[in-house]
Motif scaffolding. Structure first.
Motif, PDB file in Angstrom:
ATOM      1  N   ALA A 150       0.858  -1.088  -0.049  1.00  0.00           N
ATOM      2  CA  ALA A 150       0.068   0.082   0.087  1.00  0.00           C
ATOM      3  C   ALA A 150       0.868   1.098   0.192  1.00  0.00           C
ATOM      4  N   ILE A 151       1.626   1.436  -0.902  1.00  0.00           N
ATOM      5  CA  ILE A 151       2.815   2.441  -0.947  1.00  0.00           C
ATOM      6  C   ILE A 151       1.920   3.942  -1.147  1.00  0.00           C
ATOM      7  N   THR A 152       2.287   4.843  -0.616  1.00  0.00           N
ATOM      8  CA  THR A 152       1.646   5.914  -0.308  1.00  0.00           C
ATOM      9  C   THR A 152       2.489   7.215  -1.188  1.00  0.00           C
ATOM     10  N   LEU A 153       3.446   6.986  -1.774  1.00  0.00           N
ATOM     11  CA  LEU A 153       3.983   7.943  -2.475  1.00  0.00           C
ATOM     12  C   LEU A 153       3.207   8.384  -3.742  1.00  0.00           C
ATOM     13  N   PRO A 154       3.245   9.964  -4.177  1.00  0.00           N
ATOM     14  CA  PRO A 154       2.816  10.334  -5.349  1.00  0.00           C
ATOM     15  C   PRO A 154       2.687   9.558  -6.506  1.00  0.00           C
ATOM     16  N   ASP A 155       1.832   9.828  -7.324  1.00  0.00           N
ATOM     17  CA  ASP A 155       2.018   9.156  -8.579  1.00  0.00           C
ATOM     18  C   ASP A 155       3.160   9.640  -9.429  1.00  0.00           C
ATOM     19  N   ALA A 156       3.827   8.791 -10.284  1.00  0.00           N
ATOM     20  CA  ALA A 156       4.982   9.190 -11.020  1.00  0.00           C
ATOM     21  C   ALA A 156       5.908  10.052 -10.332  1.00  0.00           C
ATOM     22  N   SER A 157       6.358   9.601  -9.093  1.00  0.00           N
ATOM     23  CA  SER A 157       7.467  10.450  -8.503  1.00  0.00           C
ATOM     24  C   SER A 157       8.585   9.763  -8.286  1.00  0.00           C
ATOM     25  N   ALA A 158       8.789   8.597  -8.820  1.00  0.00           N
ATOM     26  CA  ALA A 158      10.022   7.712  -8.862  1.00  0.00           C
ATOM     27  C   ALA A 158      10.655   7.394 -10.204  1.00  0.00           C
ATOM     28  N   ASP A 159      11.986   7.604 -10.233  1.00  0.00           N
ATOM     29  CA  ASP A 159      12.674   7.144 -11.538  1.00  0.00           C
ATOM     30  C   ASP A 159      13.229   5.657 -11.276  1.00  0.00           C
ATOM     31  N   ILE A 160      13.788   5.275 -10.252  1.00  0.00           N
ATOM     32  CA  ILE A 160      13.867   4.014  -9.839  1.00  0.00           C
ATOM     33  C   ILE A 160      13.308   3.505  -8.594  1.00  0.00           C
ATOM     34  N   VAL A 161      12.988   2.106  -8.454  1.00  0.00           N
ATOM     35  CA  VAL A 161      12.525   1.698  -7.325  1.00  0.00           C
ATOM     36  C   VAL A 161      13.232   0.084  -7.145  1.00  0.00           C
ATOM     37  N   ILE A 162      13.770   0.266  -6.122  1.00  0.00           N
ATOM     38  CA  ILE A 162      14.813  -0.966  -5.678  1.00  0.00           C
ATOM     39  C   ILE A 162      14.158  -1.753  -4.674  1.00  0.00           C
ATOM     40  N   ASN A 163      13.872  -3.272  -4.874  1.00  0.00           N
ATOM     41  CA  ASN A 163      13.370  -4.023  -3.916  1.00  0.00           C
ATOM     42  C   ASN A 163      14.157  -5.362  -3.856  1.00  0.00           C
ATOM     43  N   ILE A 164      15.072  -5.600  -2.454  1.00  0.00           N
ATOM     44  CA  ILE A 164      16.090  -6.459  -2.405  1.00  0.00           C
ATOM     45  C   ILE A 164      15.615  -7.537  -1.205  1.00  0.00           C
ATOM     46  N   GLU A 165      15.409  -8.729  -1.629  1.00  0.00           N
ATOM     47  CA  GLU A 165      15.173  -9.862  -0.462  1.00  0.00           C
ATOM     48  C   GLU A 165      14.195  -9.326   0.425  1.00  0.00           C
ATOM     49  N   SER A 166      13.053  -9.035  -0.024  1.00  0.00           N
ATOM     50  CA  SER A 166      11.918  -8.607   0.545  1.00  0.00           C
ATOM     51  C   SER A 166      10.477  -9.083   0.135  1.00  0.00           C
ATOM     52  N   ALA A 167      10.344  -9.184  -0.903  1.00  0.00           N
ATOM     53  CA  ALA A 167       9.020  -9.664  -1.595  1.00  0.00           C
ATOM     54  C   ALA A 167       8.498 -11.114  -0.981  1.00  0.00           C
ATOM     55  N   HIS A 168       9.512 -12.035  -0.592  1.00  0.00           N
ATOM     56  CA  HIS A 168       8.978 -13.289   0.024  1.00  0.00           C
ATOM     57  C   HIS A 168       8.078 -13.160   1.296  1.00  0.00           C
ATOM     58  N   CYS A 169       8.217 -11.814   1.795  1.00  0.00           N
ATOM     59  CA  CYS A 169       7.398 -11.544   2.956  1.00  0.00           C
ATOM     60  C   CYS A 169       6.123 -11.269   2.594  1.00  0.00           C
ATOM     61  N   TYR A 170       5.639 -10.659   1.567  1.00  0.00           N
ATOM     62  CA  TYR A 170       4.474 -10.245   1.186  1.00  0.00           C
ATOM     63  C   TYR A 170       3.291 -11.078   0.953  1.00  0.00           C
ATOM     64  N   ASP A 171       2.217 -10.577   1.205  1.00  0.00           N
ATOM     65  CA  ASP A 171       0.978 -11.445   0.922  1.00  0.00           C
ATOM     66  C   ASP A 171       0.446 -11.428  -0.611  1.00  0.00           C
ATOM     67  N   SER A 172       0.685 -10.343  -1.336  1.00  0.00           N
ATOM     68  CA  SER A 172       0.529 -10.153  -2.391  1.00  0.00           C
ATOM     69  C   SER A 172       1.522  -9.379  -3.260  1.00  0.00           C
ATOM     70  N   VAL A 173       2.204 -10.161  -4.281  1.00  0.00           N
ATOM     71  CA  VAL A 173       3.353  -9.652  -4.834  1.00  0.00           C
ATOM     72  C   VAL A 173       2.630  -8.841  -6.049  1.00  0.00           C
ATOM     73  N   PRO A 174       1.841  -9.178  -6.794  1.00  0.00           N
ATOM     74  CA  PRO A 174       0.846  -8.504  -7.726  1.00  0.00           C
ATOM     75  C   PRO A 174       0.453  -7.123  -7.233  1.00  0.00           C
ATOM     76  N   ARG A 175      -0.081  -7.005  -5.981  1.00  0.00           N
ATOM     77  CA  ARG A 175      -0.441  -5.778  -5.385  1.00  0.00           C
ATOM     78  C   ARG A 175       0.788  -4.837  -5.215  1.00  0.00           C
ATOM     79  N   PHE A 176       2.000  -5.491  -4.637  1.00  0.00           N
ATOM     80  CA  PHE A 176       3.407  -4.418  -4.694  1.00  0.00           C
ATOM     81  C   PHE A 176       3.682  -4.141  -6.099  1.00  0.00           C
ATOM     82  N   LEU A 177       3.402  -4.953  -7.019  1.00  0.00           N
ATOM     83  CA  LEU A 177       3.926  -4.467  -8.457  1.00  0.00           C
ATOM     84  C   LEU A 177       3.012  -3.504  -9.074  1.00  0.00           C
ATOM     85  N   GLU A 178       1.931  -3.445  -8.705  1.00  0.00           N
ATOM     86  CA  GLU A 178       0.864  -2.429  -9.301  1.00  0.00           C
ATOM     87  C   GLU A 178       1.004  -1.062  -8.410  1.00  0.00           C
ATOM     88  N   GLY A 179       1.519  -1.309  -7.068  1.00  0.00           N
ATOM     89  CA  GLY A 179       1.810   0.077  -6.561  1.00  0.00           C
ATOM     90  C   GLY A 179       3.221   0.677  -7.051  1.00  0.00           C
TER      91      GLY A 179
END
Length: 283
Positions: A150-179
């Protein structure tokens, strides 16, 4: 003695449960990393990943930090952060790390890549506070408490997103990717690293990456680099745990660190769990 199937290590690493334990895993992860920051605030423990060791003949030229105690963990940050189309030319950009933990990787990248701003987000408020306190002198670095799903940053506010060794903890990877897709600017990239057990877990991860709102540019299998790193860092990690950790958490840490003889280490060495990096682009 905690039953091995219910041990926090197995829940956190995704070794059991799949999606059925997704919400429980999120709760355990948040409580665990809050406990870690409260109980173990040591300044020489700032990264928590498996690390990355270049294999023989592999070109790897990482700028060194002033303190290389956690060199292999920083290697993984450099390997992932420079895997996109821009390589290491990220100066002046807006970078977001989601799942920043104790902040050592974000602090390193904030110094050596010189982004305009690096915003590091983690679900554990105490870990975020610890990271902000330890890395306060780095002016282009901001630590925020937030939810990867449930990422709360504004739309179109980032050039690069980094995600390292974290997604295995998520309930929904698709929801993360949509954010992530929502906050990336056109042409922005997600630079991802994570592991999954072969079979259903790996299929879910690959399906999520391939069907995300972003274009999947490439996937690399770096399992051999990870196992080489774990072997090279074994003595340092065992010495650290022996010096600082006792009780139930030591059992957890040995397993979560994938030290020799643990289920995760055996799975990685046997190819039953694969460690992947991916680049996804918002075209």
């Amino acid at each position: 003695m905690v039953n091995s199937a219910l041990h926090p290590r197995a829940i956190v690493t995704g070794a059991v449960g799949g999606r059925t334990l997704g919400r429980a895993r999120r709760w355990v992860v948040k409580r665990l990393y809050t406990y870690l920051a409260d109980r173990y605030p040591m300044p020489d423990w700032t990264t928590m990943n498996y690390g990355y060791a270049p294999l023989r003949g592999e070109p790897f030229d990482r700028p060194l930090a002033s303190d290389e105690t956690e060199a292999l963990g920083l290697n993984l940050y450099w390997r992932v952060a420079t895997s996109g189309r821009r390589g290491a030319a990220l100066a002046g950009l807006e970078i977001v790390e989601i799942g920043s933990g104790r902040g050592g990787g974000a602090a390193y990248l904030g110094k050596v890549l010189a982004p305009k701003r690096l915003t590091a987000i983690d679900i554990a408020e105490t870990a975020t506070a610890l990271a902000a306190d330890q890395h306060a002198p780095i002016g282009n670095l901001t630590f925020l408490t937030g939810d990867a799903e449930a990422i709360t940053l504004p739309d179109a506010s980032a050039d690069i997103v980094i995600n390292i060794e974290s997604a295995h903890c998520y309930d929904s990877v698709p929801r993360f990717l949509e954010g992530v897709a929502r906050i990336l600017r056109p042409g922005g990239e997600l630079l991802f690293a994570g592991f999954a057990a072969s079979g259903a877990a790996e299929e879910r991860l690959l399906s999520a990456l391939k069907s995300s709102p972003m274009r999947l540019v490439r996937i690399d299998d770096i399992t051999d680099n990870i196992t080489a790193s774990l072997s090279a860092d074994e003595d340092r990690k065992r010495a650290f745990l022996n010096a600082h950790v006792t009780g139930w958490f030591k059992s957890f840490a040995v397993g979560a660190y994938a030290l020799s003889g643990t289920p995760m280490r055996r799975a990685l060495e046997a190819g039953k769990t694969r460690y992947l990096t991916a680049v996804l682009s918002k075209d």
